[in-house]
Design a protein around this motif. Structure first.
Motif, PDB file in Angstrom:
ATOM      1  N   VAL A  99      -3.279  -6.442  15.768  1.00 53.03           N
ATOM      2  CA  VAL A  99      -1.861  -6.537  15.405  1.00 53.03           C
ATOM      3  C   VAL A  99      -1.010  -6.669  16.663  1.00 53.03           C
ATOM      4  CG1 VAL A  99       0.091  -5.242  14.464  1.00 53.03           C
ATOM      5  CG2 VAL A  99      -2.053  -5.347  13.206  1.00 53.03           C
ATOM      6  N   HIS A 100      -1.310  -5.886  17.664  1.00 51.54           N
ATOM      7  CA  HIS A 100      -0.527  -5.917  18.904  1.00 51.54           C
ATOM      8  C   HIS A 100      -0.610  -7.291  19.568  1.00 51.54           C
ATOM      9  CE1 HIS A 100       1.412  -4.537  22.528  1.00 51.54           C
ATOM     10  NE2 HIS A 100       0.377  -4.905  23.256  1.00 51.54           N
ATOM     11  N   ARG A 101      -1.824  -7.844  19.630  1.00 51.01           N
ATOM     12  CA  ARG A 101      -1.972  -9.172  20.245  1.00 51.01           C
ATOM     13  C   ARG A 101      -1.232 -10.240  19.428  1.00 51.01           C
ATOM     14  NH1 ARG A 101      -7.310  -7.148  21.098  1.00 51.01           N
ATOM     15  NH2 ARG A 101      -8.017  -8.168  19.176  1.00 51.01           N
ATOM     16  N   ALA A 102      -1.325 -10.138  18.104  1.00 49.34           N
ATOM     17  CA  ALA A 102      -0.627 -11.104  17.254  1.00 49.34           C
ATOM     18  C   ALA A 102       0.882 -10.982  17.409  1.00 49.34           C
ATOM     19  CB  ALA A 102      -1.029 -10.896  15.789  1.00 49.34           C
ATOM     20  N   TYR A 103       1.373  -9.769  17.569  1.00 46.15           N
ATOM     21  CA  TYR A 103       2.810  -9.560  17.762  1.00 46.15           C
ATOM     22  C   TYR A 103       3.279 -10.202  19.068  1.00 46.15           C
ATOM     23  CZ  TYR A 103       7.210  -7.229  18.730  1.00 46.15           C
ATOM     24  OH  TYR A 103       8.525  -6.978  19.032  1.00 46.15           O
ATOM     25  N   LEU A 104       2.488 -10.024  20.118  1.00 44.88           N
ATOM     26  CA  LEU A 104       2.865 -10.621  21.408  1.00 44.88           C
ATOM     27  C   LEU A 104       2.881 -12.143  21.321  1.00 44.88           C
ATOM     28  CD1 LEU A 104       0.894  -8.351  23.922  1.00 44.88           C
ATOM     29  CD2 LEU A 104       3.328  -8.256  23.332  1.00 44.88           C
ATOM     30  N   ARG A 105       1.922 -12.720  20.587  1.00 46.86           N
ATOM     31  CA  ARG A 105       1.903 -14.179  20.424  1.00 46.86           C
ATOM     32  C   ARG A 105       3.122 -14.652  19.633  1.00 46.86           C
ATOM     33  NH1 ARG A 105      -3.760 -13.240  19.684  1.00 46.86           N
ATOM     34  NH2 ARG A 105      -3.490 -13.223  17.406  1.00 46.86           N
TER      35      ARG A 105
ATOM     36  N   ASP B  29       0.321 -15.225  11.241  1.00 48.55           N
ATOM     37  CA  ASP B  29      -0.866 -14.527  11.733  1.00 48.55           C
ATOM     38  C   ASP B  29      -0.569 -13.047  11.949  1.00 48.55           C
ATOM     39  OD1 ASP B  29      -3.609 -14.438  12.881  1.00 48.55           O
ATOM     40  OD2 ASP B  29      -2.540 -13.981  14.742  1.00 48.55           O
ATOM     41  N   TYR B  30       0.603 -12.756  12.522  1.00 50.86           N
ATOM     42  CA  TYR B  30       0.994 -11.356  12.743  1.00 50.86           C
ATOM     43  C   TYR B  30       1.092 -10.621  11.408  1.00 50.86           C
ATOM     44  CZ  TYR B  30       4.127  -7.393  13.466  1.00 50.86           C
ATOM     45  OH  TYR B  30       4.692  -6.142  13.460  1.00 50.86           O
ATOM     46  N   THR B  31       1.696 -11.263  10.423  1.00 49.16           N
ATOM     47  CA  THR B  31       1.850 -10.643   9.102  1.00 49.16           C
ATOM     48  C   THR B  31       0.490 -10.354   8.465  1.00 49.16           C
ATOM     49  OG1 THR B  31       3.949 -11.818   8.783  1.00 49.16           O
ATOM     50  CG2 THR B  31       2.903 -10.879   6.835  1.00 49.16           C
TER      51      THR B  31
ATOM     52  N   LEU C  35      -1.124  -7.458  10.256  1.00 50.33           N
ATOM     53  CA  LEU C  35      -0.437  -6.219   9.917  1.00 50.33           C
ATOM     54  C   LEU C  35      -0.858  -5.731   8.537  1.00 50.33           C
ATOM     55  CD1 LEU C  35       1.743  -4.329  11.134  1.00 50.33           C
ATOM     56  CD2 LEU C  35       3.425  -5.596   9.780  1.00 50.33           C
ATOM     57  N   GLU C  36      -1.010  -6.654   7.591  1.00 43.86           N
ATOM     58  CA  GLU C  36      -1.438  -6.269   6.246  1.00 43.86           C
ATOM     59  C   GLU C  36      -2.863  -5.725   6.257  1.00 43.86           C
ATOM     60  OE1 GLU C  36      -1.192  -7.947   1.692  1.00 43.86           O
ATOM     61  OE2 GLU C  36      -1.189  -9.379   3.355  1.00 43.86           O
ATOM     62  N   GLU C  37      -3.728  -6.316   7.080  1.00 49.73           N
ATOM     63  CA  GLU C  37      -5.098  -5.811   7.195  1.00 49.73           C
ATOM     64  C   GLU C  37      -5.100  -4.391   7.749  1.00 49.73           C
ATOM     65  OE1 GLU C  37      -6.905  -8.705   9.698  1.00 49.73           O
ATOM     66  OE2 GLU C  37      -7.233 -10.166   8.087  1.00 49.73           O
ATOM     67  N   LEU C  38      -4.213  -4.122   8.707  1.00 50.46           N
ATOM     68  CA  LEU C  38      -4.105  -2.761   9.239  1.00 50.46           C
ATOM     69  C   LEU C  38      -3.578  -1.805   8.182  1.00 50.46           C
ATOM     70  CD1 LEU C  38      -4.218  -0.729  11.575  1.00 50.46           C
ATOM     71  CD2 LEU C  38      -1.932  -1.511  12.262  1.00 50.46           C
TER      72      LEU C  38
ATOM     73  N   ASP D 177       6.750  -4.220   2.488  1.00 48.53           N
ATOM     74  CA  ASP D 177       6.197  -3.520   1.317  1.00 48.53           C
ATOM     75  C   ASP D 177       4.667  -3.550   1.313  1.00 48.53           C
ATOM     76  OD1 ASP D 177       6.461  -2.001  -0.979  1.00 48.53           O
ATOM     77  OD2 ASP D 177       6.465  -3.753  -2.310  1.00 48.53           O
ATOM     78  N   MET D 178       4.083  -3.189   2.451  1.00 42.37           N
ATOM     79  CA  MET D 178       2.624  -3.222   2.584  1.00 42.37           C
ATOM     80  C   MET D 178       1.957  -1.891   2.269  1.00 42.37           C
ATOM     81  SD  MET D 178       2.076  -5.486   6.031  1.00 42.37           S
ATOM     82  CE  MET D 178       2.453  -7.242   6.076  1.00 42.37           C
ATOM     83  N   LEU D 179       2.728  -0.820   2.176  1.00 40.32           N
ATOM     84  CA  LEU D 179       2.161   0.512   1.947  1.00 40.32           C
ATOM     85  C   LEU D 179       2.615   1.053   0.598  1.00 40.32           C
ATOM     86  CD1 LEU D 179       2.682   2.112   5.470  1.00 40.32           C
ATOM     87  CD2 LEU D 179       0.511   1.414   4.466  1.00 40.32           C
ATOM     88  N   ARG D 180       1.652   1.509  -0.198  1.00 40.09           N
ATOM     89  CA  ARG D 180       2.004   2.105  -1.483  1.00 40.09           C
ATOM     90  C   ARG D 180       2.705   3.440  -1.279  1.00 40.09           C
ATOM     91  NH1 ARG D 180      -3.235   0.180  -2.210  1.00 40.09           N
ATOM     92  NH2 ARG D 180      -3.448  -1.537  -3.709  1.00 40.09           N
TER      93      ARG D 180
END
Length: 262
Positions: A185-191, A211-213, A216-219, A248-251
């Motif tokens: 996630v961190h690497r995708a955010y920087l990109r 890609d970042y999204t 992030l959803e996988e995390l 809205d990724m977390l229940r």
């Protein structure tokens, strides 16, 4: 007459078996050899190692204790006079600038290391994966040249040993995976951030944000797996949490907290 002869023989055989067990190489013997090797590697004397252990708070690892550990002095029954405790293993590793587990399981240095007194020694990497929970211990065997997990139940009505191990070892797989996904996630955010600065490359920015999204959803999904297992979630940057909540990724948003909060 036969009865009176058998009992002393049985006791003698039992004593002999115990002596053989005590004389067998133990984990402390392996640690001792590696402590000596790494101390020599660093050019440290035993006095210097004892001083470094004292600095770390391991006051029982005196010069005399280190001599006893390294030389492996034995009692009359074959047991070591000085074993290495778990606390001391950590202190010795830190004092010698070596991962503590490598003192007990010297990868690439020994072909076999001890496991438990009642089982055969095995190669260091196999035992390493037992310690880290990566594999189920295979203590039974060899059967047709293979070692297999123990199949007996725990207690009279308990679960199978291998099933109980798998359940308790589950966190050992979740935490490394959490760290891998957090870094992704961190690497995708920087990109995505870098692509956003290139105003002419709108397509690149869109792809980087997608890609970042996804990362992030996988995390977020992995965090929910950890929460269902009743595990504490490591701290995350507030920005990541805000993005998860905003998308809205977390229940249950209460399962994670940003750094610096209670």
């Amino acid at each position: 007459m036969i009865e009176t002869v058998r009992e002393p023989l049985t006791l003698r055989n039992r004593h002999s078996a115990l002596c053989d067990m005590h004389n067998a190489t133990s984990a402390s013997d392996t640690i001792a050899a590696q402590v000596r090797r790494h101390r020599t590697r660093l050019g440290m004397t035993r006095e210097q190692l004892a001083a470094e252990c004292e600095r770390l708070g391991a006051v029982d690892l005196t010069y005399a204790a280190i001599v006893s550990i390294e030389t492996g002095r034995r009692k009359p029954d074959g047991r070591r006079r000085r074993e290495v405790t778990a606390d001391e293993l950590l202190a010795l590793g830190l004092a010698l600038a070596v991962p503590p587990l490598l003192l007990m399981l010297p990868l690439g240095r020994e072909q076999q290391v001890p496991t438990v007194p009642g089982r055969a020694p095995r190669d260091p990497y196999t035992v390493w994966k037992w310690w880290t929970g990566e594999e189920t211990p295979t203590l039974d065997g060899p059967i047709d040249g293979r070692y297999v997990p123990e199949t007996q139940p725990i207690g009279e009505d308990g679960p199978k040993w291998s099933a109980a191990w798998a359940e308790s070892a589950y966190p050992a797989s979740l935490y490394p995976e959490f760290e891998r996904r957090r870094q992704a996630v961190h690497r995708a955010y920087l990109r995505a951030e870098a692509a956003g600065k290139r105003k002419a490359d709108k397509r690149g920015h869109t792809e980087a944000w997608a890609d970042y999204t996804q990362r992030l959803e996988e995390l977020a999904n992995h965090i929910e797996d950890m929460a269902r297992a009743g595990l504490q979630i490591p701290e995350l940057r507030p920005g990541l949490i805000e993005d998860m909540l905003g998308l809205d990724m977390l229940r249950d948003p209460s399962i994670i907290q940003p750094r610096g909060t209670e």
